[in-house]
Design an enzyme around this catalytic site. Structure first.
Site, short mmCIF file in Angstrom:
data_model
loop_
_atom_site.label_atom_id
_atom_site.label_comp_id
_atom_site.label_asym_id
_atom_site.label_seq_id
_atom_site.Cartn_x
_atom_site.Cartn_y
_atom_site.Cartn_z
N GLU A 201 49.07 21.75 5.96
CA GLU A 201 50.26 20.95 5.65
C GLU A 201 50.82 21.13 4.26
O GLU A 201 52.01 20.90 4.04
CB GLU A 201 49.92 19.47 5.87
CG GLU A 201 49.61 19.10 7.31
CD GLU A 201 50.79 19.35 8.23
OE1 GLU A 201 51.90 18.88 7.92
OE2 GLU A 201 50.60 20.05 9.24
N SER A 512 25.75 -27.19 47.79
CA SER A 512 24.40 -27.71 47.52
C SER A 512 23.79 -27.18 46.24
O SER A 512 22.80 -27.74 45.76
CB SER A 512 23.48 -27.39 48.70
OG SER A 512 23.84 -28.15 49.83
#
Length: 881
Positions: A201, A512
């Site tokens: 770059e 239950s």
């Protein structure tokens, strides 16, 4: 050099010596020779300088006049060579047409003079305006540079993804965030990775002052002429552009501002610091922001262990990491391998040229392109990593717990530097979160209960069936496994949801299985396991519904049923009487103390949720929670039920179920992870239920796995209870089925019900009803065996046998039957051939009718009963809050 004599602006003084270059030009004039040296090019004066012949003149002011030619703004023309226009013998020259020397004027001289004066005035106006613009521009740029409050990198925290880890603190289970980014410091980035980026770059990065002036000039020209947009910024400028808002265009204005910021950055930071900031913000494709996320995405490793060839791959991506529609396909090796390798070679060549590879003290030059690059993940590794998996619901709970602990806030007025908004905390906070999830146990839950997991208990069952599993460590309250659905964006079948109207849903009628709380409340109230209660069906006074035992009006124990037998046989009538006698509020309070936080009333549509942590049980019983609460009509969540069971497994000591173990945030200066305030687990163990009560309840429940044929492997002791609830009031079909149970090390709740609208629960044969004892029991047994594999076997404390045996409303025990083999009162046991095994009279018989005895007919006097609160209204599909 001949000297130039001062003259008036706009006039050219003529040097008498031909071929001699002028010396210094006075203000407003340029000195030129009458006849340049033969073959010399015509000179020209620009703003601040005049070039004469082959020699350079001194200074000339804007707006000089030409000799025999035309004056242009900011320049003075020079007499051309002999024979040309304006030269000796040429038109306008000393001996040419239109000029008769100093003493006379040729034809047309007056017209030319008038035009020259007009041009002179216009040029002076234009020149003056140009000078004003230039001076103003210089002033604006200077003022901007020295007065703009530039936000520097230390003041900017780029968005960072949050990573959630399993309890081992090594295995990532989810990653969420707008940008997948993890900050690193420069000392964590190998030198060859830094150099690869510079080679790709900005090869002058370590030599320039941070600004590319050619790039600025090029952008200015293209901005003026409408040419192509320009890039080619330095690394410092790229960082400024990526880090600062409003620098997202390619115009001259952006370049100027970018340059100002870059100059400031270059003044404030060293090159390594700038490189660090740059590598933490730049985009590498595949949803990866910053070099650390890129290293993990492309190579599955941290940046600190990247090799030179791998670093060059990442550096090559920066120029264009992703394909542009209709344009270049970018440099992702999975998308454009040829261009990616060409770019990689460019980076390697640059590193060699700069002396960063292949020389003494530097790494050797790579000889081949890396082959260990990972293929792209579908959807990326960013926002949806973990969200669209069963871990998605864990993410939702972590967010809630961060709010509850005060790590984040809900109102913008409460936001501080250390307390972000909860809506943004995970997405941009960059936290490292350690959860309570045990990946081995979580895997067991998913592989057992998830339909799409090959070989799971639901894999080949009917498509309307859905299962949920929650497992908790009783000693700590840590949620070790959580399966409530396949992602974190849909319905959570194990927890609470909020639908489009704001109504909270998610509970399922426990049937239950809820009787464990009723039994504990009875023991706390002084009742004994051997106390006897009526068991025949009846219609309570003032009501229109009949209480029965899953359709059986007269059980084998008739009206002399002990609480032990009633629990093992899942009889409803005795538990109704118990609830009526001790008070429904005592049952609700016991469930609350154990860990049930939310309960839904079922006589409204949609069912209405009540927060038990805030409500006084006496104020919500018997309305809306009537005595039927004693046998599990009112919906609760799987998570709450598991938390309640965990309290029993822990001897009555409550630990709040939680998913969050620790929260860390990275120190931007040191790169180290540090605990945030209130980010560490702090257990608050609370003895809530008397240990003798728990011991007696467990002494009953530990006989239940054998009763329903779901014993654990290798004789491991476990306590459990099933539960089933009806589909709706006028149906004998089941709509919810449960199996809950525990050992001292692990408490688990399993629910099976419907995906979406409530339909009859049937096994794959299409005939057998789903009840707690079959499919939920299969899931519970298989999961517990896998989760507890290689764990120590731990037994339960002995029963305390507390309470008054004479405290029930039942009849005295019947006389014992004759003892011809087997256990008294339990026909069908081994040694009693030919006698049928009735599951309603023998708790050790496996049921064959698809019902575990936890069902209850609808209460016609109480509209909407039947567990509708746990269902999902088709028109209002709930979503995760």
């Amino acid at each position: 050099m001949g000297s130039a004599t001062p003259g008036r602006a706009g006039r050219a003084s003529v040097s008498p010596a031909p071929g001699v270059a002028a010396g210094r030009a006075g203000a407003g004039r340029a000195s030129v020779p009458v006849s340049p040296a033969p073959g010399a090019p015509a000179g020209r004066a620009t703003v601040g300088a005049a070039s004469v012949g082959a020699a350079s003149a001194g200074r000339a002011s804007v707006g000089s006049a030409s000799v025999g030619g035309r004056a242009a703004v900011a320049r003075a023309s020079v007499s051309p060579v002999s024979g040309g226009p304006g030269g000796p013998g040429g038109p306008g020259g000393p001996n040419g047409p239109g000029r008769g020397g100093r003493g006379g004027r040729g034809p047309g001289d007056s017209v030319a003079a008038a035009r020259a004066k007009k041009r002179k005035r216009i040029n002076l106006l234009i020149a003056g305006f140009a000078v004003f613009i230039m001076l103003a521009g210089v002033g604006v740029v200077g003022f901007t540079y020295y007065s703009t409050n530039v936000v520097l990198p230390d003041e900017i925290t780029p968005p960072q993804a949050t990573t959630l880890y399993a309890f081992d603190n090594k295995t990532p289970i989810a990653k969420v965030g707008d940008q997948n980014r993890t900050l690193v410091t420069i000392d964590q980035i190998p030198e060859w990775v830094q150099n690869a980026v510079a080679a790709a770059e900005d090869r002058n990065f370590y030599r320039h002052s941070g600004v590319d002036y050619k790039g600025i000039t090029r952008a200015a020209w293209n901005n003026l002429t409408g040419g192509d947009k320009q890039g080619a910024s330095t690394i410092t400028q790229q960082y400024a552009r990526n880090a600062i808002e409003n620098l997202d265009d390619d115009t001259y204005g952006r370049k100027v501002k970018e340059a100002i910021l870059a100059s400031k950055l270059n003044d404030e930071y060293t090159k390594p610091q700038i490189m660090q900031h740059y590598l933490n913000v730049i985009y590498f494709g595949r949803g990866a922001y910053g070099i650390e996320a890129a290293a993990q995405t492309y190579f599955g490793k941290s940046v600190k262990v990247l090799k030179p060839d791998e670093g060059a791959v990442l550096a090559a991506l920066i120029k264009q990491p992703e394909a542009q529609p209709g344009g270049h396909q970018g440099y992702d090796p999975a998308v454009n391998p040829t261009a990616a390798q060409d770019r990689w070679n460019y980076v390697i060549e640059g590193m060699v040229k700069e002396g960063w590879l292949g020389v003494a003290g530097k790494p050797e030059r790579p000889v081949a392109y890396p082959k260990n690059i990972k293929a792209p993940k579908k959807g990326g590794i960013g926002v949806d990593f973990g969200v669209n998996t069963p871990y998605g619901n864990v993410i939702n709970y972590v967010r809630e717990e961060m709010r509850d602990r005060g790590i984040c806030v809900d109102k913008e007025t409460q936001v501080t530097e250390t307390k972000p908004l909860c809506t943004q905390a995970l997405m941009a906070g960059g936290y490292r979160i350690r959860t309570t999830i045990d990946t081995k146990i979580q895997k067991a839950a998913v592989e057992t209960a998830q339909r799409k997991s090959k070989g799971s208990e639901l894999a080949d069952q009917k498509s309307n069936l859905m299962a949920a599993v929650v497992a908790i460590d009783p000693k700590t309250g840590r949620v070790l496994a959580y399966y409530g659905g396949d992602n974190g964006t849909g319905t959570d079948y194990a927890g609470k949801n909020t639908d489009s109207t704001g109504a909270i849903s998610g509970g399922h009628s426990p049937g239950s299985s809820f009787k464990i709380y009723t039994l504990a409340a009875a023991l706390k109230a002084g009742k004994a396991l051997e106390s006897r209660w009526k068991g025949k069906a009846f219609t309570p006074e003032g009501t229109e519904f009949k209480v029965s035992n899953a359709g059986v009006d007269d059980p084998s124990c008739h009206d002399s049923c002990t609480l032990r037998t009633s629990t093992l046989k899942s009889l409803n009538v005795p538990f109704y009487y118990v609830t009526e006698e001790i008070g429904a509020d005592k049952v609700v309070d016991m469930a609350k103390q154990a860990g049930v936080t939310t309960m839904w009333r079922t006589d409204t549509n949609p069912a209405k949720a009540y927060d038990l942590t805030k409500a006084d049980p006496k104020e919500i019983t018997p309305e809306p929670f009537f005595n039927v609460v004693g046998y599990g009509q009112y919906p609760i969540t799987v998570l709450d039920h598991a938390n309640g069971v965990a309290t029993f497994a822990n001897g009555g000591v409550y630990n709040k179920a939680h998913f969050l173990y620790s929260v860390e945030k990275q120190n931007p200066n040191t790169g180290k992870w540090e605990k945030v305030a209130k980010g560490s687990e702090k257990l608050n163990s609370q003895p809530r239920i008397d240990k003798d009560v728990v011991a007696d309840v467990t002494s009953v429940l530990k006989d239940y796995p054998a009763a329903v044929n779901h014993r654990l492997d290798d004789g491991r002791k476990a306590a459990s209870k099933t539960g089933t609830w009806e589909l709706k009031g006028d149906s004998s079909d089941n709509g919810d089925a449960w199996m809950i149970g525990y050992t001292p090390q692990l408490a688990t709740a399993v629910w099976v019900g419907n995906v979406g609208a409530r339909k009859p629960l049937l096994l794959k044969d299409g005939r057998t009803k789903v009840s707690g004892g079959n499919l939920p029991g299969d899931i519970w047994e298989r999961f517990m065996n896998e989760a507890l594999k290689d764990k120590e076997k731990v037994d339960f404390p002995p029963a305390a046998n507390m309470g008054d045996k004479e405290s029930g409303n039942g009849e005295a025990p019947p006389p014992p039957p004759p003892p011809p083999g087997g256990l008294p009162g339990l026909p069908g046991q081994p040694g009693q051939p030919g006698q049928p095994c009735d599951p309603l009279t023998n708790p050790f018989c496996q049921r064959t009718d698809g019902n575990n005895g936890g069902n209850n007919p609808n209460d016609p006097g109480r509209p909407g009963t039947g567990g509708n609160g746990g269902g999902l209204l088709p028109s209002l599909p709930p979503t995760r809050d």
